[in-house]
Design a protein around this motif. Sequence first.
Motif, PDB file in Angstrom:
ATOM      1  N   TYR A   1     -41.569  51.794 -17.104  1.00  7.83           N
ATOM      2  CA  TYR A   1     -42.641  52.519 -17.874  1.00  7.83           C
ATOM      3  C   TYR A   1     -41.373  53.534 -18.465  1.00  7.83           C
ATOM      4  O   TYR A   1     -41.204  54.694 -18.028  1.00  7.83           O
TER       5      TYR A   1
ATOM      6  N   PRO B   1     -39.271  54.778 -22.362  1.00  8.68           N
ATOM      7  CA  PRO B   1     -38.951  54.880 -23.913  1.00  8.68           C
ATOM      8  C   PRO B   1     -38.105  53.758 -24.212  1.00  8.68           C
ATOM      9  O   PRO B   1     -37.525  52.946 -23.490  1.00  8.68           O
TER      10      PRO B   1
ATOM     11  N   ALA C   1     -44.923  53.427 -22.907  1.00  9.36           N
ATOM     12  CA  ALA C   1     -44.544  54.684 -22.623  1.00  9.36           C
ATOM     13  C   ALA C   1     -45.516  55.617 -22.986  1.00  9.36           C
ATOM     14  O   ALA C   1     -45.371  57.012 -23.011  1.00  9.36           O
TER      15      ALA C   1
ATOM     16  N   THR D   1     -38.734  54.744 -14.365  1.00 12.55           N
ATOM     17  CA  THR D   1     -39.133  55.369 -15.666  1.00 12.55           C
ATOM     18  C   THR D   1     -37.888  56.347 -15.973  1.00 12.55           C
ATOM     19  O   THR D   1     -37.006  56.188 -15.413  1.00 12.55           O
TER      20      THR D   1
ATOM     21  N   GLY E   1     -38.188  61.920 -19.364  1.00 14.81           N
ATOM     22  CA  GLY E   1     -38.922  62.153 -20.610  1.00 14.81           C
ATOM     23  C   GLY E   1     -38.346  61.815 -21.994  1.00 14.81           C
ATOM     24  O   GLY E   1     -37.060  61.286 -22.019  1.00 14.81           O
TER      25      GLY E   1
ATOM     26  N   ILE F   1     -42.713  63.994 -24.212  1.00 12.80           N
ATOM     27  CA  ILE F   1     -43.548  63.132 -23.524  1.00 12.80           C
ATOM     28  C   ILE F   1     -42.986  63.153 -22.173  1.00 12.80           C
ATOM     29  O   ILE F   1     -41.795  62.575 -22.023  1.00 12.80           O
ATOM     30  N   SER F   2     -43.543  63.729 -21.341  1.00 18.28           N
ATOM     31  CA  SER F   2     -42.900  63.932 -19.934  1.00 18.28           C
ATOM     32  C   SER F   2     -43.382  62.848 -18.957  1.00 18.28           C
ATOM     33  O   SER F   2     -44.301  62.702 -18.331  1.00 18.28           O
ATOM     34  N   LEU F   3     -42.373  61.599 -18.927  1.00 16.98           N
ATOM     35  CA  LEU F   3     -43.015  60.530 -18.499  1.00 16.98           C
ATOM     36  C   LEU F   3     -42.840  60.730 -16.674  1.00 16.98           C
ATOM     37  O   LEU F   3     -43.902  60.247 -15.985  1.00 16.98           O
ATOM     38  N   LYS F   4     -42.047  61.495 -16.142  1.00 17.20           N
ATOM     39  CA  LYS F   4     -41.768  61.801 -14.861  1.00 17.20           C
ATOM     40  C   LYS F   4     -43.060  62.677 -14.150  1.00 17.20           C
ATOM     41  O   LYS F   4     -43.526  62.268 -13.122  1.00 17.20           O
TER      42      LYS F   4
END
Length: 662
Positions: free
Chosen positions: A150, A152, A176, A197, A200, A208-211
């Motif tokens: 997941y 970028p 993502a 992941t 971000g 975009i804050s993936l964590k």
Amino acid sequence: KMIPDKAPKKDVLHAAEDLKKEAHISSFETFKELYEKSVESPEEFWGDVAKDFFWKTKHTGQFLDYNFDVTKGKIFVKCMEGATTNICYNILDHNIHERQLGDRVAFYWEGNEPGDEKTVTYRELLEQVCKFANVLKSQGVKKGDRVSIYMPMVIELVVAMLACARIGAVHSIVFAGFSAESLCERIIDSQCSLLITADGFYRGDKLISLKVIADELLFHYCHGFGWSLCVVKRHHAHLVPWNPEVDLCWHTLMEEASNECEPVWCESEDPLFILYTSGSTGKPKGVLHTVSGYMLYTAATFKLVFDYHPDDIYWCTADIGWITGHSYITYGPLANGASSVLFEGLPTYPDVSRMWQIVDKYQVSKFYTAPTAIRLLMKYGTEPVHKCKRTSLKILGTVGEPINPEAWQWFYSVVGDKRCPVVDTFWQTETGGHVLTPLPAATPLKPGSATFPFFGVVPAILNESGEELEGPSEGYLVFKQPWPGVMRTVYGNHERFEATYFKKFPGYYVTGDGCRRDKDGYYWITGRIDDMLNVSGHLLSTAEVESALVEHQAVAEAAVVGTPHPVKGESLYCFVTLADGISYTAALEAELRQQVRERIGAIATPDYIQNAPGLPKTRSGKIMRRVLRKIASNQRDMGDVSTLADSTVLEQLFENRCGTAM
């Protein structure tokens, strides 16, 4: 007979002679001969492709074995059964050691912000992949295990997927932009043991804050699910909450890992990856692709559809979270030893010339993008394009949906200066690679047509009763036999695979798309079958009506759906987004209605036209017509809209609804 004896000479665009001179397939006659060979002698045709790759053991038995008929037993496709190989070894080690490409650039990475860039050679990429493969092994990941990714559009995403392939693990990449709930659904369905992941990333000026999304997933949706989280620290690591019980730092693990990792030799039909695609029931389907057939098919389609040569710089603007990124950013280009641009950003950030600036910067010769992006950039006119030279471009390509002829012409004339053929490629997550597509030097082009089948692909058009239609006709697009790259099953649910693709018309793979074949044998995708309307007994394609609306200079984008009508059965409900600076008036509405009437006929005259400042789109840019149908019939029960890029457009569209038919 799938291909006509001769291509038309009139009303088509032909490739320039200098392109034909260097092309792999330079004439329609050569294409036709090779096509017949690919259908009648698939073992010979694909066997020639297979010679470019390394096989630990050779295949035994039939090259391509299959059953497409549910009435005769279980549906299956097997390619090169008995052969063993490793796709990561073939696209990295084999390129470095046999083809001497170690110092060639694999990727020019271009970040979201101009100036944020790096290059990675094949040798450097192999070293990173081996390191991360060892990291995966240290976490207990082994052949057959599923790993969720997941991330970028960064080099680490390619490293992670190829590291999985190197040790025989199955990657499941989730775009993502998906929510925690959507990510969780995919992780649970595929029973992943590890999630990879990043902290971000920025998409344009939006963080975009993936964590944070991954943490939300863990605590709210997948609580108690035993797994680890491997995090690439990038922009704002200091802001990211850290849980040492489950969180692993990519960079720390990589520092400690060996840069040598022997590949795990896989059977041809071992799974390579799962990729989820939307289902008509709303529950995503885990499309499963396998090693050898997918490798052969992506390699061949990339080489021939983009007419790839060693001096090319190639750029596909898709996200690796979708099948286009799997096949035509990672596997297909690397299988050919290509140098590609990997772009993290947006086409309009920091300004609307960004795409063409990148083309000039890297001297891109083959450029592949989506009609959505083309129509978006059309709104800003020609000046942002003409600011850049674009003289390096040789071939343009489109993917994702049928391209309306107006966008095709703009792409061809404005971006390509009328010298670059446009390959309009039709395919699906399920097909693994292009199935209907022009070959740039061999196929005379018709704007908006996907033209003819690729090698090994045998299309047919069926009516509602399942009868094959000959000559000019319109109906359901199906395929009569497999090609190496077709999906093998829906992960964990073979019954759903058979029901979705093979039960409606036994003996055929059913695409779910409508198609028209013209008098010259060219195929035109008319949109999803559920995007076809039956108005007073006439089958109308939404794509055709949309094209007629977009031809008007005031319209930037259009979407058409059906809504129930007491007399006609269905009526046409049209949503139009106007170009910048244009006002919506009764006079304009009348012009649009008349334009559709003139272009298609009185039967296609829209009943409703609604001003739509924005359209509901998924994060990959596809218009959600299911949602538009609800708005047209004033039903506020939307179902799952978690994949919407911007849900605020919904209320605006409800407010602007048309009250009565005109």
